[in-house]
Design an enzyme around this catalytic site. Structure first.
Site, PDB file in Angstrom:
ATOM      1  N   TYR A  52       0.776  -1.136   0.200  1.00 37.00           N
ATOM      2  CA  TYR A  52       0.077  -0.109  -0.049  1.00 37.00           C
ATOM      3  C   TYR A  52       0.953   1.250  -0.104  1.00 37.00           C
ATOM      4  O   TYR A  52       0.466   2.218  -0.746  1.00 37.00           O
ATOM      5  CB  TYR A  52      -1.333  -0.100   1.199  1.00 37.00           C
ATOM      6  CG  TYR A  52      -1.955   1.080   1.095  1.00 37.00           C
ATOM      7  CD1 TYR A  52      -3.227   0.834   0.409  1.00 37.00           C
ATOM      8  CD2 TYR A  52      -1.461   2.310   1.704  1.00 37.00           C
ATOM      9  CE1 TYR A  52      -4.062   2.100   0.371  1.00 37.00           C
ATOM     10  CE2 TYR A  52      -2.665   3.255   1.522  1.00 37.00           C
ATOM     11  CZ  TYR A  52      -3.548   3.260   0.905  1.00 37.00           C
ATOM     12  OH  TYR A  52      -4.653   4.270   0.799  1.00 37.00           O
ATOM     13  N   PHE A  94      -7.925  20.490 -25.294  1.00 34.79           N
ATOM     14  CA  PHE A  94      -8.265  18.974 -25.238  1.00 34.79           C
ATOM     15  C   PHE A  94      -9.498  18.705 -24.191  1.00 34.79           C
ATOM     16  O   PHE A  94      -9.512  19.419 -23.236  1.00 34.79           O
ATOM     17  CB  PHE A  94      -7.245  18.046 -24.777  1.00 34.79           C
ATOM     18  CG  PHE A  94      -7.273  16.678 -24.800  1.00 34.79           C
ATOM     19  CD1 PHE A  94      -7.747  16.181 -26.101  1.00 34.79           C
ATOM     20  CD2 PHE A  94      -7.846  15.996 -23.643  1.00 34.79           C
ATOM     21  CE1 PHE A  94      -7.927  14.539 -26.163  1.00 34.79           C
ATOM     22  CE2 PHE A  94      -8.108  14.625 -23.736  1.00 34.79           C
ATOM     23  CZ  PHE A  94      -8.529  13.939 -25.155  1.00 34.79           C
ATOM     24  N   THR A  95     -10.295  18.007 -24.547  1.00 35.93           N
ATOM     25  CA  THR A  95     -11.687  17.838 -23.841  1.00 35.93           C
ATOM     26  C   THR A  95     -11.610  17.727 -22.339  1.00 35.93           C
ATOM     27  O   THR A  95     -11.969  18.941 -21.581  1.00 35.93           O
ATOM     28  CB  THR A  95     -12.201  16.507 -24.331  1.00 35.93           C
ATOM     29  OG1 THR A  95     -11.618  15.554 -24.087  1.00 35.93           O
ATOM     30  CG2 THR A  95     -12.974  16.753 -25.873  1.00 35.93           C
ATOM     31  N   ASP A 102       1.358  18.981 -21.533  1.00 31.45           N
ATOM     32  CA  ASP A 102       0.610  17.764 -21.619  1.00 31.45           C
ATOM     33  C   ASP A 102       1.370  16.864 -22.736  1.00 31.45           C
ATOM     34  O   ASP A 102       1.404  16.946 -23.916  1.00 31.45           O
ATOM     35  CB  ASP A 102      -0.875  18.119 -22.477  1.00 31.45           C
ATOM     36  CG  ASP A 102      -1.713  17.116 -22.511  1.00 31.45           C
ATOM     37  OD1 ASP A 102      -1.088  15.829 -22.467  1.00 31.45           O
ATOM     38  OD2 ASP A 102      -2.991  17.159 -22.963  1.00 31.45           O
ATOM     39  N   LYS A 121      -1.315   6.358 -23.840  1.00 35.01           N
ATOM     40  CA  LYS A 121      -0.811   6.678 -25.161  1.00 35.01           C
ATOM     41  C   LYS A 121       0.439   6.107 -25.574  1.00 35.01           C
ATOM     42  O   LYS A 121       0.924   4.999 -25.599  1.00 35.01           O
ATOM     43  CB  LYS A 121      -1.005   8.121 -25.602  1.00 35.01           C
ATOM     44  CG  LYS A 121      -2.334   8.728 -25.574  1.00 35.01           C
ATOM     45  CD  LYS A 121      -3.480   8.247 -24.671  1.00 35.01           C
ATOM     46  CE  LYS A 121      -4.657   9.043 -24.737  1.00 35.01           C
ATOM     47  NZ  LYS A 121      -4.754  10.327 -24.083  1.00 35.01           N
ATOM     48  N   ARG A 178     -14.879  14.065 -34.079  1.00 35.09           N
ATOM     49  CA  ARG A 178     -14.103  15.346 -33.439  1.00 35.09           C
ATOM     50  C   ARG A 178     -14.456  16.438 -34.174  1.00 35.09           C
ATOM     51  O   ARG A 178     -13.903  17.078 -35.011  1.00 35.09           O
ATOM     52  CB  ARG A 178     -12.627  14.932 -33.432  1.00 35.09           C
ATOM     53  CG  ARG A 178     -11.954  14.142 -32.180  1.00 35.09           C
ATOM     54  CD  ARG A 178     -12.219  14.872 -30.748  1.00 35.09           C
ATOM     55  NE  ARG A 178     -11.662  14.052 -29.852  1.00 35.09           N
ATOM     56  CZ  ARG A 178     -12.050  13.923 -28.775  1.00 35.09           C
ATOM     57  NH1 ARG A 178     -13.457  14.265 -28.432  1.00 35.09           N
ATOM     58  NH2 ARG A 178     -11.348  13.065 -27.695  1.00 35.09           N
ATOM     59  N   PHE A 180     -20.148  14.319 -26.225  1.00 35.47           N
ATOM     60  CA  PHE A 180     -19.713  12.932 -27.269  1.00 35.47           C
ATOM     61  C   PHE A 180     -19.652  11.748 -26.586  1.00 35.47           C
ATOM     62  O   PHE A 180     -20.114  10.805 -27.493  1.00 35.47           O
ATOM     63  CB  PHE A 180     -18.509  13.487 -27.741  1.00 35.47           C
ATOM     64  CG  PHE A 180     -17.371  13.569 -27.100  1.00 35.47           C
ATOM     65  CD1 PHE A 180     -16.889  14.717 -26.297  1.00 35.47           C
ATOM     66  CD2 PHE A 180     -16.504  12.520 -26.935  1.00 35.47           C
ATOM     67  CE1 PHE A 180     -15.919  14.771 -25.362  1.00 35.47           C
ATOM     68  CE2 PHE A 180     -15.337  12.367 -26.079  1.00 35.47           C
ATOM     69  CZ  PHE A 180     -15.154  13.585 -25.146  1.00 35.47           C
TER      70      PHE A 180
HETATM   71  C1  LIG Z   1      -5.922  11.304 -23.659  1.00 36.57           C
HETATM   72  C2  LIG Z   1      -5.445  12.772 -23.201  1.00 36.57           C
HETATM   73  C3  LIG Z   1      -5.533  13.125 -22.026  1.00 36.57           C
HETATM   74  C4  LIG Z   1      -6.209  12.588 -20.938  1.00 36.57           C
HETATM   75  O1  LIG Z   1      -5.850  11.474 -20.407  1.00 36.57           O
HETATM   76  P1  LIG Z   1      -6.707  10.226 -19.913  1.00 36.57           P
HETATM   77  O2  LIG Z   1      -5.728   9.174 -19.477  1.00 36.57           O
HETATM   78  O3  LIG Z   1      -7.395   9.696 -21.225  1.00 36.57           O
HETATM   79  O4  LIG Z   1      -7.362  10.643 -18.687  1.00 36.57           O
HETATM   80  C5  LIG Z   1      -5.020  14.429 -21.966  1.00 36.57           C
HETATM   81  N1  LIG Z   1      -4.496  15.292 -22.925  1.00 36.57           N
HETATM   82  C6  LIG Z   1      -4.399  14.574 -24.178  1.00 36.57           C
HETATM   83  C7  LIG Z   1      -3.825  15.190 -25.149  1.00 36.57           C
HETATM   84  C8  LIG Z   1      -4.770  13.241 -24.438  1.00 36.57           C
HETATM   85  O5  LIG Z   1      -4.708  12.631 -25.761  1.00 36.57           O
END
Ligand SMILES: *Cc1c(COP(=O)(O)O)cnc(C)c1O
Length: 460
Positions: A76, A128-129, A219, A262, A386, A452
């Protein structure tokens, strides 16, 4: 590089296990689409043949990552897997302090809550969303400072992710630097179509923000893919390794949010990395509220092990060449068929310009949403919208009308073959031939946040 010029981008791996897929008929797909309210997000994945919904968490892990999985320490507190992850991040990205999170948006939540005050302005190279939503929930307002070229799907600028420093300067003059807690810089800008930022641009941005005492939060979700493009396209970087380029990119920023789902070749995971001790202290306190103790932050020990190995694998030259090469192959097949795609071809997927594909549909008829539904119906290939649906509404309730109305074909890493890429392009070409018959959709259910994901539609 020693790779011969006229050799294909073939994969630096082979398959040891395969995942069997269900093949469906057009009738079955029509039924599935109706049940899903014409939203590809609501399809059962089981009914999908080739799943290009996202490159997020859909990576195939390597034998080495699976082996590392077995060595995960599930303590933990103070898990050795945390220290391995911390050291990997310090080595490959150069940031000092690390707070693990279950995925990228959780890191965005932490940094937004810590740095943004009500009334603050957060400039960024395209929204970004989840990033923008966390900034808004913390009381900030996002301002887009990406270069104009990024909003033009036909413009072939090699670094369409670049920040427009004049736009940033205008924001600073209007609101004052003290209202800007940080500039948010994404590498390989997702919403622009997987387009890179140049090193020269990052350097200039660092100089400018230094002068005004503004932080840069990175990011870094696809930083290695961005590094590959710098190596291919930017003067002075041909002989640098991806590893060196990634380190240099990160060195111009003060901290980062990462979705390991990613670049880092895993199915779940993320982190906040930061150079400032005080911010780290606060993030470490806050992560306990939302995610878990600061040495696991919502990840299992085995997940942290797999992320650590995945980060190292993402620096491999042959991996990135095959990764981006496969996406380029798909894009070039689309171009051969005359299909309008965003150029240059991006790093993680192909983006079809739905306004050009369906010029007879107004944006209120959701051209990209419609096209994604049609492609699924034709071949079981799942893509996503998108455009106007993803862009959502402004805090005052009005719809955003984004310039880019795109269908995204995101390619998972190390998952599909060249023959799959052929099927995707052929199916899209078939829909393209019959495009005059496509009529558009109307929205019949709209959720409050990130619509979306769950919106439902009916055909006109
Ligand atoms: C996927 C993504 C995020 C958010 O990450 P999650 O792991 O899906 O929460 C943030 N910024 C960009 C550019 C992304 O592609």
């Amino acid at each position: 590089m020693e790779t011969p010029k006229r050799r294909s981008w073939a994969e630096p791996y082979r398959m040891k296990m395969v995942e069997l897929l269900k093949m469906t008929t057009r009738e079955e797909r029509l039924k599935a689409l109706q049940d899903a309210g014409y939203n590809t997000f609501l399809l059962h994945a089981d009914d999908v043949y080739i799943d290009l919904l996202t490159d997020s968490g859909t990576n195939a892990m390597s034998d080495r990552q699976w082996s590392a999985f077995m060595t995960g320490d599930e303590a933990y507190a103070g898990s050795k897997s945390y220290y391995i992850l911390e050291e990997t991040i310090q080595t490959h990205y150069g940031y000092k302090y690390v707070v693990p999170t279950h995925q990228g948006r959780a890191a965005e939540n932490l940094i937004s809550q810590i740095l943004i005050k009500k009334g603050d302005i957060v400039p960024g190279n395209m929204y970004f969303t989840t990033t923008r939503l966390h900034q808004e929930l913390a009381g900030g307002t996002f301002v887009d400072i990406i270069i104009d070229e990024a909003h033009d799907p036909t413009n072939e600028h090699p670094f369409k992710g670049n920040v427009d420093l004049d736009k940033l300067d205008a924001v600073v003059r209007q609101y004052g630097a003290e209202k800007i807690p940080y500039v948010c810089v994404a590498t390989n800008v997702n919403m622009a179509g997987g387009q890179p930022v140049s090193m020269a641009n990052l350097k200039a941005l660092r100089e400018y923000t230094h002068k005004h005492g503004i932080r840069i939060i990175h990011d870094m979700t696809r930083v290695a893919e961005n590094a590959y493009f710098i190596q291919q396209r930017e003067n002075g970087y041909q002989d640098k390794s991806i590893k060196e380029i990634v380190l240099e990119i990160c060195s111009y920023t003060d901290g980062a949010t990462m979705s390991a789902k990613k670049d880092a070749l895993v199915n779940i995971g993320g982190f906040l990395a930061i150079n400032d001790w005080d911010i780290f202290e606060e993030a470490r306190n806050l992560v306990v509220v939302y995610e878990g103790l600061h040495t696991y932050g919502g990840m299992a020990g085995r997940d942290m092990e797999a992320v650590a190995v995945g980060i190292a694998e993402s620096m491999d030259e042959h991996h990135q060449r095959a990764r981006v090469g496969q996406v380029e192959y798909l894009g070039n097949r689309m171009i051969e068929f005359g299909i309008p795609i965003v150029k240059p071809i991006g790093g993680h997927g192909i983006f079809i310009d739905a306004k050009a594909f369906l010029p007879h549909l107004k944006q209120d008829l959701f051209p990209a949403q419609t096209l994604a539904a049609e492609i699924y119906l034709d071949s079981g290939v799942r893509t996503m919208e998108r455009g106007i649906v993803s862009a959502g509404r402004k805090p005052n309730g009005e719809n955003y009308y984004p310039n880019l109305e795109l269908v995204r074909f995101t390619v998972p890493r190390r998952v599909y073959t060249q023959a799959h890429m052929d099927v995707i392009a052929e199916s899209t070409a078939e829909v393209f031939e019959k495009r005059d018959r496509i009529k558009g959709l109307k929205m019949v259910y709209e959720p409050k946040y990130l619509r979306f994901f769950q919106a439902r539609f009916e055909p006109l």
